[in-house]
Write an enzyme that holds these catalytic residues in place. Structure first.
Site, PDB file in Angstrom:
ATOM      1  N   TYR A   1     -16.235  17.291 -15.365  1.00  0.00           N
ATOM      2  CA  TYR A   1     -16.553  15.864 -15.399  1.00  0.00           C
ATOM      3  C   TYR A   1     -17.625  15.553 -14.347  1.00  0.00           C
ATOM      4  O   TYR A   1     -17.482  15.951 -13.181  1.00  0.00           O
ATOM      5  CB  TYR A   1     -15.270  15.072 -15.133  1.00  0.00           C
ATOM      6  CG  TYR A   1     -15.485  13.587 -15.105  1.00  0.00           C
ATOM      7  CD1 TYR A   1     -15.783  12.886 -16.273  1.00  0.00           C
ATOM      8  CD2 TYR A   1     -15.398  12.871 -13.923  1.00  0.00           C
ATOM      9  CE1 TYR A   1     -15.995  11.519 -16.252  1.00  0.00           C
ATOM     10  CE2 TYR A   1     -15.600  11.498 -13.894  1.00  0.00           C
ATOM     11  CZ  TYR A   1     -15.908  10.834 -15.058  1.00  0.00           C
ATOM     12  OH  TYR A   1     -16.112   9.483 -15.028  1.00  0.00           O
TER      13      TYR A   1
ATOM     14  N   LYS B   1      -7.780   7.123 -19.242  1.00  0.00           N
ATOM     15  CA  LYS B   1      -8.054   7.661 -20.566  1.00  0.00           C
ATOM     16  C   LYS B   1      -6.792   7.622 -21.436  1.00  0.00           C
ATOM     17  O   LYS B   1      -6.326   6.563 -21.757  1.00  0.00           O
ATOM     18  CB  LYS B   1      -8.656   9.068 -20.432  1.00  0.00           C
ATOM     19  CG  LYS B   1      -9.692   9.201 -19.292  1.00  0.00           C
ATOM     20  CD  LYS B   1     -10.983   8.429 -19.544  1.00  0.00           C
ATOM     21  CE  LYS B   1     -11.894   8.302 -18.326  1.00  0.00           C
ATOM     22  NZ  LYS B   1     -12.282   9.539 -17.675  1.00  0.00           N
TER      23      LYS B   1
ATOM     24  N   ARG C   1       0.863  -1.197   0.000  1.00  0.00           N
ATOM     25  CA  ARG C   1       0.000   0.000   0.000  1.00  0.00           C
ATOM     26  C   ARG C   1       0.888   1.232   0.000  1.00  0.00           C
ATOM     27  O   ARG C   1       0.620   2.222  -0.674  1.00  0.00           O
ATOM     28  CB  ARG C   1      -0.954   0.016   1.200  1.00  0.00           C
ATOM     29  CG  ARG C   1      -1.746   1.311   1.244  1.00  0.00           C
ATOM     30  CD  ARG C   1      -2.927   1.379   2.209  1.00  0.00           C
ATOM     31  NE  ARG C   1      -2.935   0.452   3.302  1.00  0.00           N
ATOM     32  CZ  ARG C   1      -2.199   0.561   4.410  1.00  0.00           C
ATOM     33  NH1 ARG C   1      -1.383   1.589   4.577  1.00  0.00           N
ATOM     34  NH2 ARG C   1      -2.276  -0.341   5.361  1.00  0.00           N
TER      35      ARG C   1
ATOM     36  N   ASP D   1      -7.078  19.369 -13.854  1.00  0.00           N
ATOM     37  CA  ASP D   1      -7.401  18.044 -14.389  1.00  0.00           C
ATOM     38  C   ASP D   1      -6.961  18.053 -15.851  1.00  0.00           C
ATOM     39  O   ASP D   1      -7.586  18.689 -16.698  1.00  0.00           O
ATOM     40  CB  ASP D   1      -8.912  17.793 -14.241  1.00  0.00           C
ATOM     41  CG  ASP D   1      -9.340  16.414 -14.762  1.00  0.00           C
ATOM     42  OD1 ASP D   1      -8.603  15.831 -15.573  1.00  0.00           O
ATOM     43  OD2 ASP D   1     -10.420  15.949 -14.358  1.00  0.00           O
TER      44      ASP D   1
HETATM   45  C1  LIG Z   1     -12.814   9.949 -16.432  1.00  0.00           C
HETATM   46  C2  LIG Z   1     -12.496  11.273 -15.879  1.00  0.00           C
HETATM   47  C3  LIG Z   1     -12.302  11.452 -14.498  1.00  0.00           C
HETATM   48  C4  LIG Z   1     -12.478  10.327 -13.504  1.00  0.00           C
HETATM   49  O1  LIG Z   1     -11.527   9.328 -13.681  1.00  0.00           O
HETATM   50  P1  LIG Z   1     -11.797   7.771 -13.361  1.00  0.00           P
HETATM   51  O2  LIG Z   1     -10.511   7.141 -13.767  1.00  0.00           O
HETATM   52  O3  LIG Z   1     -12.969   7.343 -14.177  1.00  0.00           O
HETATM   53  O4  LIG Z   1     -12.072   7.680 -11.906  1.00  0.00           O
HETATM   54  C5  LIG Z   1     -11.965  12.715 -14.060  1.00  0.00           C
HETATM   55  N1  LIG Z   1     -11.825  13.746 -14.912  1.00  0.00           N
HETATM   56  C6  LIG Z   1     -12.016  13.614 -16.240  1.00  0.00           C
HETATM   57  C7  LIG Z   1     -11.854  14.800 -17.127  1.00  0.00           C
HETATM   58  C8  LIG Z   1     -12.363  12.388 -16.767  1.00  0.00           C
HETATM   59  O5  LIG Z   1     -12.563  12.271 -18.085  1.00  0.00           O
END
Ligand SMILES: *Cc1c(COP(=O)(O)O)cnc(C)c1O
Length: 379
Positions: free
Chosen positions: A98, A195, A46, A170
């Site tokens: 998001y 992504k 962890r 982000d």
């Molecule tokens: C998918 C996404 C998230 C969340 O990420 P997860 O891996 O699904 O928890 C946050 N911000 C953006 C812009 C996203 O596309």
């Protein structure tokens, strides 16, 4: 080291025992000690794991940061950032963000006494009027999801620095191939590595990168104390994904441009949201802070018909109807009924997420096949 070399070598070293070029998947929860505390730098997975560690170094390298942290999902990484805050603290966030981030903020952290202001940051100076003595964090997503608004990171970082507030970006949509927020003055970069960084739609993961040692130590403490880490197998997959990030992104951008231009000319289309258009409201900022315009595109159809939008996404064949984005395969989505269903209709419509809005994650297939698919689905 240049970016295209960093994706492959940044923060990496060949494994010591046999010279393995890729780090092994250290599928272990614990590590032998010769005497209490007598270990080789790893005690419990962890806290630390060598495969995850190699990935965290890669995150730091490609974002031009000093410290990388990997989490079990993008939302777990945002959750860790929010745990820097205390009841009474205030956060200023992009209003067009998001859906899962919005849900985490309003359904979890609001109940812990943190106050959120969701505002338009289209004009970056708008941020300053929402700052109070309790403001501790500014949360920015750019390009925004799904409206592809562009937020001026540099201008907001000047405001955050002036007031001693943390700025988190982000960077999921842009990736460090297109935009490096730490260089533009942000304190924290966050990714859903699910992504583009992973890039192959086979893993869920989150990432944070920072430069400041004190901030990094706080986040490492939270990462270990809350425990939302990712496993070694997933770490390996994302590390492998990052090695082709630059070539994938180049093609995502090329295909994205062709798709945006095609849609713009199509008689059924009302509006195409893509920051590469000269008439995009923040095109100049996009041009200055991004290397290219990416593979994410949203569009609406004339008449704003909910059922027609559903038909289009059902008819698309190569563009798979699915949540998520950023993989090699093209995906389509209907935000009003999918990613943004958790945002009240009134709220989402204020930001432009209307019934006919369709979002595309343009993959790296042959562009002729992608255009043909859109053509047949739009009829
Ligand atoms: C998918 C996404 C998230 C969340 O990420 P997860 O891996 O699904 O928890 C946050 N911000 C953006 C812009 C996203 O596309």
């Amino acid at each position: 080291m240049k970016f295209n070399t960093k994706t492959i070598h940044g923060g990496q070293e060949h494994e010591k025992a046999y010279g393995a070029v890729m780090p092994p998947i250290y599928q272990t929860s614990t590590y032998a000690q010769t005497t209490p505390g007598g270990h080789k730098g790893y005690e419990y997975s962890r806290t630390h794991n060598p495969t995850r560690h190699a990935l965290e170094n890669a995150f730091a390298s490609i974002e031009n940061g000093d410290f990388g942290l990997a989490f079990g999902s993008g939302l777990a990484s945002i959750d860790a950032v929010m745990k820097l805050l205390k009841p009474g603290d205030e956060v200023i966030s992009t209003n067009d963000l998001y859906g899962g981030s919005y849900r985490l903020f309003t359904k979890i952290f609001q109940d812990f006494g943190i106050k959120f202001h969701f505002i338009s940051m289209h004009d970056a100076s708008n941020v300053e009027s929402h700052i109070s003595k309790n403001t501790k964090l500014i949360w920015v997503e750019t390009p925004t999801n799904p409206m592809m608004n562009i937020i001026d990171i540099k201008t907001i970082s000047k405001i955050s620095k002036k007031h001693g507030i943390l700025l988190a970006v982000d960077n999921t949509f842009a990736t460090p191939y297109l935009q490096q927020p730490l260089d533009l003055g942000a304190d924290i970069v966050m990714h859903s590595a699910t992504k583009y960084l992973g890039g192959h739609s086979d893993v869920v993961m989150g990432a944070l990168v920072v430069k400041d040692k004190e901030l990094a130590d706080k986040l490492y403490f939270i990462q270990n104390a809350s425990g939302a880490i990712c496993g070694p197998q997933d770490s390996f997959l994302v590390l492998r994904g990052i090695k082709t990030l630059h070539v994938r992104m180049q093609r995502h951008c090329e295909n994205g441009r062709e798709v945006a231009l095609y849609l713009k000319k199509h008689p059924k289309i009302e509006k195409v949201y893509w920051p590469g258009f000269e008439d995009h409201p923040n095109h100049l900022i996009a041009k200055s802070q991004m290397k290219d315009f990416g593979g994410m595109i949203s569009f609406t159809t004339k008449g704003n018909n909910y059922n027609e939008a559903i038909k289009i996404v059902e008819k698309l064949k190569i563009f798979t109807l699915a949540e998520s984005l950023g993989g090699v395969e093209s995906l389509s989505g209907h935000p009003a009924s999918m990613t943004h269903a958790s945002i009240p209709k009134e709220e989402r419509e204020k930001t432009g997420v209307i019934d006919s809005l369709i979002r595309l994650s343009v993959g790296i297939e042959d562009i002729e096949d992608l255009i043909f698919d859109l053509k047949q689905a739009l009829g």
